[in-house]
Design a protein around this motif. Sequence first.
Motif, mmCIF file in Angstrom:
data_model
loop_
_atom_site.group_PDB
_atom_site.id
_atom_site.type_symbol
_atom_site.label_atom_id
_atom_site.label_comp_id
_atom_site.label_asym_id
_atom_site.label_seq_id
_atom_site.Cartn_x
_atom_site.Cartn_y
_atom_site.Cartn_z
ATOM 1 N N VAL A 93 0.836 -1.206 0.000
ATOM 2 C CA VAL A 93 0.000 0.000 0.000
ATOM 3 C C VAL A 93 0.871 1.256 0.000
ATOM 4 O O VAL A 93 0.594 2.218 -0.723
ATOM 5 N N GLU A 94 1.959 1.230 0.776
ATOM 6 C CA GLU A 94 2.745 2.466 0.864
ATOM 7 C C GLU A 94 3.501 2.775 -0.433
ATOM 8 O O GLU A 94 3.839 3.924 -0.695
ATOM 9 N N VAL A 95 3.695 1.779 -1.291
ATOM 10 C CA VAL A 95 4.335 2.046 -2.595
ATOM 11 C C VAL A 95 3.280 2.404 -3.649
ATOM 12 O O VAL A 95 3.440 3.384 -4.387
ATOM 13 N N ILE A 96 2.185 1.636 -3.709
ATOM 14 C CA ILE A 96 1.248 1.821 -4.824
ATOM 15 C C ILE A 96 0.283 2.997 -4.601
ATOM 16 O O ILE A 96 -0.003 3.750 -5.540
ATOM 17 N N ALA A 97 -0.221 3.164 -3.354
ATOM 18 C CA ALA A 97 -1.244 4.204 -3.125
ATOM 19 C C ALA A 97 -0.774 5.601 -3.574
ATOM 20 O O ALA A 97 -1.554 6.327 -4.207
ATOM 21 N N PRO A 98 0.481 6.012 -3.315
ATOM 22 C CA PRO A 98 0.886 7.343 -3.776
ATOM 23 C C PRO A 98 0.994 7.442 -5.311
ATOM 24 O O PRO A 98 0.950 8.537 -5.865
ATOM 25 N N LEU A 99 1.136 6.283 -5.981
ATOM 26 C CA LEU A 99 1.313 6.297 -7.437
ATOM 27 C C LEU A 99 -0.005 6.192 -8.194
ATOM 28 O O LEU A 99 -0.127 6.660 -9.321
ATOM 29 N N TRP A 100 -0.989 5.524 -7.565
ATOM 30 C CA TRP A 100 -2.254 5.280 -8.260
ATOM 31 C C TRP A 100 -3.403 5.492 -7.282
ATOM 32 O O TRP A 100 -3.610 4.710 -6.359
ATOM 33 N N GLN A 101 -4.157 6.580 -7.523
ATOM 34 C CA GLN A 101 -5.207 6.949 -6.578
ATOM 35 C C GLN A 101 -6.257 5.843 -6.422
ATOM 36 O O GLN A 101 -6.695 5.542 -5.311
ATOM 37 N N ASN A 102 -6.663 5.268 -7.573
ATOM 38 C CA ASN A 102 -7.734 4.257 -7.539
ATOM 39 C C ASN A 102 -7.184 2.878 -7.194
ATOM 40 O O ASN A 102 -7.446 1.903 -7.904
ATOM 41 N N PHE A 103 -6.423 2.821 -6.106
ATOM 42 C CA PHE A 103 -5.879 1.529 -5.663
ATOM 43 C C PHE A 103 -6.477 1.170 -4.306
ATOM 44 O O PHE A 103 -6.485 1.993 -3.386
ATOM 45 N N VAL A 104 -6.952 -0.059 -4.209
ATOM 46 C CA VAL A 104 -7.502 -0.549 -2.933
ATOM 47 C C VAL A 104 -6.735 -1.818 -2.565
ATOM 48 O O VAL A 104 -6.835 -2.834 -3.264
ATOM 49 N N GLY A 105 -5.969 -1.770 -1.481
ATOM 50 C CA GLY A 105 -5.246 -2.958 -1.030
ATOM 51 C C GLY A 105 -6.240 -4.030 -0.593
ATOM 52 O O GLY A 105 -7.271 -3.725 -0.006
ATOM 53 N N GLY A 106 -5.917 -5.283 -0.894
ATOM 54 C CA GLY A 106 -6.815 -6.367 -0.500
ATOM 55 C C GLY A 106 -6.054 -7.626 -0.120
ATOM 56 O O GLY A 106 -4.912 -7.827 -0.551
ATOM 57 N N HIS A 107 -6.682 -8.456 0.708
ATOM 58 C CA HIS A 107 -6.093 -9.752 1.061
ATOM 59 C C HIS A 107 -7.205 -10.784 1.275
ATOM 60 O O HIS A 107 -7.870 -10.773 2.313
ATOM 61 N N PRO A 108 -7.390 -11.661 0.281
ATOM 62 C CA PRO A 108 -8.342 -12.749 0.503
ATOM 63 C C PRO A 108 -7.702 -13.782 1.424
ATOM 64 O O PRO A 108 -6.647 -14.323 1.093
ATOM 65 N N MET A 109 -8.338 -14.030 2.569
ATOM 66 C CA MET A 109 -7.704 -14.945 3.534
ATOM 67 C C MET A 109 -8.201 -16.367 3.295
ATOM 68 O O MET A 109 -8.843 -16.986 4.136
ATOM 69 N N ALA A 110 -7.875 -16.826 2.093
ATOM 70 C CA ALA A 110 -8.206 -18.192 1.693
ATOM 71 C C ALA A 110 -7.078 -18.615 0.790
ATOM 72 O O ALA A 110 -6.502 -17.785 0.093
ATOM 73 N N GLY A 111 -6.740 -19.880 0.796
ATOM 74 C CA GLY A 111 -5.654 -20.273 -0.083
ATOM 75 C C GLY A 111 -5.503 -21.764 -0.168
ATOM 76 O O GLY A 111 -6.208 -22.522 0.496
ATOM 77 N N THR A 112 -4.586 -22.141 -1.037
ATOM 78 C CA THR A 112 -4.276 -23.555 -1.202
ATOM 79 C C THR A 112 -2.780 -23.709 -0.936
ATOM 80 O O THR A 112 -2.044 -22.734 -1.004
ATOM 81 N N THR A 113 -2.342 -24.934 -0.647
ATOM 82 C CA THR A 113 -0.912 -25.140 -0.453
ATOM 83 C C THR A 113 -0.232 -25.360 -1.803
ATOM 84 O O THR A 113 0.979 -25.296 -1.906
ATOM 85 N N GLN A 114 -1.032 -25.608 -2.845
ATOM 86 C CA GLN A 114 -0.482 -25.809 -4.187
ATOM 87 C C GLN A 114 -0.346 -24.469 -4.892
ATOM 88 O O GLN A 114 -1.011 -23.505 -4.531
ATOM 89 N N GLN A 115 0.502 -24.441 -5.904
ATOM 90 C CA GLN A 115 0.712 -23.208 -6.650
ATOM 91 C C GLN A 115 0.363 -23.409 -8.126
ATOM 92 O O GLN A 115 0.251 -24.545 -8.593
ATOM 93 N N GLY A 116 0.250 -22.285 -8.838
ATOM 94 C CA GLY A 116 0.048 -22.329 -10.281
ATOM 95 C C GLY A 116 -1.414 -22.419 -10.666
ATOM 96 O O GLY A 116 -2.283 -22.617 -9.811
ATOM 97 N N PRO A 117 -1.696 -22.288 -11.975
ATOM 98 C CA PRO A 117 -3.098 -22.258 -12.429
ATOM 99 C C PRO A 117 -3.868 -23.530 -12.099
ATOM 100 O O PRO A 117 -5.072 -23.482 -11.848
ATOM 101 N N GLU A 118 -3.164 -24.681 -12.059
ATOM 102 C CA GLU A 118 -3.864 -25.953 -11.761
ATOM 103 C C GLU A 118 -4.436 -25.952 -10.347
ATOM 104 O O GLU A 118 -5.332 -26.743 -10.043
ATOM 105 N N ALA A 119 -3.892 -25.100 -9.478
ATOM 106 C CA ALA A 119 -4.358 -25.077 -8.078
ATOM 107 C C ALA A 119 -5.593 -24.196 -7.895
ATOM 108 O O ALA A 119 -6.135 -24.109 -6.788
ATOM 109 N N ALA A 120 -6.043 -23.538 -8.960
ATOM 110 C CA ALA A 120 -7.217 -22.658 -8.835
ATOM 111 C C ALA A 120 -8.454 -23.477 -8.461
ATOM 112 O O ALA A 120 -8.623 -24.601 -8.920
#
Length: 274
Positions: A93-120
């Motif tokens: 947030v501290e890097v992007i917010a000053p550069l782009w006004q229409n920026f909203v920081g977000g964090h979806p607190m859900a995830g998988t232990t696998q990586q890559g598109p196959e883990a979607a």
Amino acid sequence: MGLGSIGGSLGLDLRSLGFRVVGVSRNPDTCQKAIALGLVDEASVSLPTVASAQVIFLCTPIAAIAKTTLELIPHLFPNTILTDVGSVKEPIVEVIAPLWQNFVGGHPMAGTTQQGPEAAQAGLFQGKPYVLTPTDSTPATAIKTVEELVRQLQAQIYYCRAPEHDQAVAWISHLPVMVSANLINACLQEPEPTVLELAQQFASSGFRDTSRVGGGNPELGLMMAQYNRQALLKGLYQYRQSLEQITDWVEGENWQALADLLRMTQQARPDFVD
Ligand code: NAP
């Protein structure tokens, strides 16, 4: 931007809600897989492909989010809304917010232990916390647009300041990884090979629960320590103090103090998890 487990899961859900989803990845194979798996309508290795989007989700690893945004900004219309999914918020947030006004920081607190598109996974965010960390100067229209998208994912929306988010996740996510990794490491220090082997054979559900996050993706654990260093250190210092206190009680056979602590933690746990 970023067609891994989180970017891909967002793509799946947003497409099923009727949105047209355009993805960008630096790797042509990832683009092809994302199309084949139905994560996106269109995918490309070229950043300007997403320039005409109304909302852009930045879903690369944390280390690449600010850099990718800097490369993206020259291609954007002024009213394009940017949001990210990084697990740590203040450094982003501290890097992007000053550069782009229409920026909203977000964090979806859900995830998988696998990586890559196959883990979607479809429905990954359903019923899970999704934290938004706008600043005082984030336009209300940008916040509302991101909130409405997140609401359609059926996630539970929370608002807080980026530093509050980072300290909270240090306690419940980043400190547990270090504690759990240290548990595995401590067990491995057993000097007697027969005892170590027995411990490995006896390990069951309790050890599975307590060692799970310490036995996960090493890159994610390292990233937590690097990008949330101060908040994690606060947790580690407090944890070290609590551990020393328990060690003193056991050495001094202060069973009353230990029993009081264990009663208190038994009562407190449901305030964190069911
Ligand atoms: P992932 O499955 O590894 O996907 C990462 C994506 O970013 C891939 O498409 C990869 O593309 C791309 N990428 C990797 N390095 C890059 C770089 N240096 N520059 C540009 N693109 C790059 O990771 P993920 O689990 O989806 O995590 C993505 C973000 O979600 C992270 O910021 C993480 O903090 C956040 N998050 C993760 C979880 C979780 O449990 N996994 C939960 C909440 C939030 P290539 O195919 O080209 O390698």
